[in-house]
Design a protein around this motif. Structure first.
Motif, short mmCIF file in Angstrom:
data_model
loop_
_atom_site.label_atom_id
_atom_site.label_comp_id
_atom_site.label_asym_id
_atom_site.label_seq_id
_atom_site.Cartn_x
_atom_site.Cartn_y
_atom_site.Cartn_z
N UNK A 110 66.45 60.05 59.10
CA UNK A 110 67.35 59.23 58.28
C UNK A 110 68.07 60.09 57.25
N UNK A 111 67.32 60.89 56.50
CA UNK A 111 67.92 61.71 55.45
C UNK A 111 68.88 62.76 56.01
N UNK A 112 68.63 63.20 57.24
CA UNK A 112 69.45 64.26 57.83
C UNK A 112 70.89 63.83 58.09
N UNK A 113 71.10 62.54 58.31
CA UNK A 113 72.44 62.09 58.71
C UNK A 113 73.16 61.32 57.62
N UNK A 114 72.50 61.04 56.52
CA UNK A 114 73.18 60.27 55.48
C UNK A 114 74.13 61.16 54.68
N UNK A 147 70.35 72.33 57.66
CA UNK A 147 70.48 73.13 56.43
C UNK A 147 69.87 72.48 55.20
N UNK A 148 69.96 71.14 55.15
CA UNK A 148 69.44 70.42 53.99
C UNK A 148 67.97 70.73 53.74
N UNK A 149 67.20 70.93 54.81
CA UNK A 149 65.76 71.13 54.72
C UNK A 149 65.37 72.60 54.78
N UNK A 150 66.35 73.50 54.79
CA UNK A 150 66.06 74.93 54.97
C UNK A 150 66.46 75.70 53.73
#
Length: 465
Positions: free
Chosen positions: A96-100, A167-170
């Motif tokens: 969910x967080x990856x695409x918002x 990228x958001x989580x890296x």
């Protein structure tokens, strides 16, 4: 804002040091502060107000303080159903967080705060997201009081699973710390002091020792708090032991991170040593029973929340998120939280209504370090208060309004004040458009589910024609 007088309040529940309740009370507000709290007959006869509200048939009490609110998850309501904690986190929530988008995050926060206001919550602590700017912007618009923080992770392949390859989580340790600090500096006292920022160790198994120590260093430097999910589930406790040989709180102790400026969310799997550390280090606990019920965390059986409270540890309440608890109604949370502990201990005397209301008000204020400003109705404090209309079926008859609120009612405030400003009047939101917020939330929530693929998972098991 001028002066407001609330007169003829049936039950004025102050939660002050003496836990005073006034029958036929009155509240006087001057700008953002309380200048009179007491019996209506003791109000000075020459008291002048720019607006007078008739509190007949109402109870008034401090606004609720929710110490566990994920604002940006609100467009994912129900997408976490039917799964265990690791799947919820790594496959549902992070998908969910990856695409918002940032604009999605803003509308999620606004929809979240609409639900909070309607249930009587005036202040929240957000345990972090990648969109603290949007949460702060929504809080500025809604008129609420809130604490934001930015997610900090630097371990992508955790012992409970892998984070998404986005990228958001890296982020490196340095990047995570820099961005967390930037949020603290940006929102030190934003929107007239209603919005502030803390630091977050969102999930300890996703944070290296260097990151945890860095968060503590920044908290000391900027004199702000730290919020984290600790001892949340059996899976995370096992993951912590596999990572460091220690459970969450024991690891924080070994790293010299623990302190009284911390709020530990969940804590349903705390071991005896961690219970002792809570008393020794003075950190606060956000008890979130609805999550435990919905995804079967086991904290109803293994949680020690009454014991924490009996030892003098501050226990506040949390609602969590629309992807976990599925609602943020702190009135329902009070009833569920009391019932959960009474049932497992076979004692109807645990967590009486008075104690649950303390958790939702003054204990929440202590948890976020604002007990001198909010959490009780006392002259000189901020004018954060709510009124509930007792002239409805679930309230009738009223013998003890505290019992009615916790055991009979649901979050449906009639008036909500923050900083002396009316955010809801006679059940109508005044700060922003409720219709627009719901429309945007519905549209964006469906779009996120489709982009993430979660719409294919979250469908009724029955035939839809």
């Amino acid at each position: 804002m001028g002066r407001v007088l609330i007169k003829n309040v049936d039950w004025l529940i102050t939660v002050d040091a003496g836990r005073t309740i006034y029958r036929h009370g009155a509240v006087g507000i001057a700008d953002d502060r309380l200048e009179f709290v007491g019996k209506a007959e003791d109000l000075p006869p020459d008291y002048q107000a720019d607006e007078v509200i008739d509190g007949s048939g109402h109870i008034a009490l401090p606004g609720f303080i929710d110490t566990h609110v994920h604002n940006t998850q609100h467009l994912g309501r129900g997408l976490g159903d039917g799964c265990d904690m690791p799947v919820l986190l790594l496959e549902r929530l992070y998908a969910y967080e990856s695409v918002m988008t940032a604009e999605d995050a803003y509308w999620a926060a606004r929809l979240c705060q609409l639900e909070l206001i309607r249930s009587g919550t005036t202040c929240f602590l957000d345990p972090s997201s990648y969109y603290p700017d949007e949460t702060a912007r929504a809080t500025g618009d809604s008129g609420m009081r809130g604490f934001v923080s930015r997610t900090a992770f630097d371990i992508q392949n955790t012992k409970i699973g892998k984070l998404p390859r986005r990228p958001l989580f890296r982020e490196s340790t340095e990047e995570a710390l820099d961005r967390a600090e930037e949020t603290v500096v940006t929102y030190k006292n934003a929107h007239g002091g209603r919005v502030r920022a803390w630091l977050s160790i969102r999930i300890p198994v996703g944070c290296s020792d260097a990151l945890c120590k860095g968060i503590r260093r920044l908290a000391d430097k900027h004199k702000v708090g730290i919020v984290t999910h600790c001892c949340e589930s059996h899976d995370q406790s096992v993951g912590s032991r596999r990572t460091s040989g220690l459970t969450d709180i024991e690891r924080m102790e070994a790293l010299d991170v623990l302190g009284p400026d911390m709020v530990m969310i969940q804590m349903g799997w705390a071991n005896p040593n961690e219970i002792a550390l809570a008393q020794k280090r003075g950190f606060k606990i956000s008890y979130t029973p609805t999550t435990g019920y919905r995804i079967a965390l086991g904290d109803a059986t293994f949680g020690h929340f009454p014991e924490f409270a009996a030892l003098g540890v501050t226990v506040a309440l949390g609602g969590n998120a629309a992807m976990s608890s599925n609602h943020l109604d702190l009135v329902r949370v009070m009833g569920l939280g009391a019932g959960m502990m009474r049932s497992t201990r076979i004692s109807p005397f645990i967590f009486p209504p008075e104690q649950m209301i303390e958790m939702a008000t003054i204990n929440g204020a202590v948890a976020v370090g604002m007990q001198d400003e909010i959490g009780s109705l006392e002259v000189g404090k901020k004018a954060d208060l709510v009124l509930f209309d007792t002239r409805t079926s679930e309230w009738c008859p009223v013998h003890n309004p505290l019992s009615n609120l916790v055991h009979s009612s649901r979050g449906g405030a009639n008036y909500v004040f923050v900083d002396g400003r009316l955010l809801m009047r006679e059940g109508e939101i005044t700060a922003f458009s409720e219709e627009e917020t719901i429309r945007e939330g519905q549209m964006r929530g469906l779009a996120i589910a489709e982009r993430s693929g979660l719409d294919r998972i979250h469908r009724p098991h029955w035939s839809v024609r």
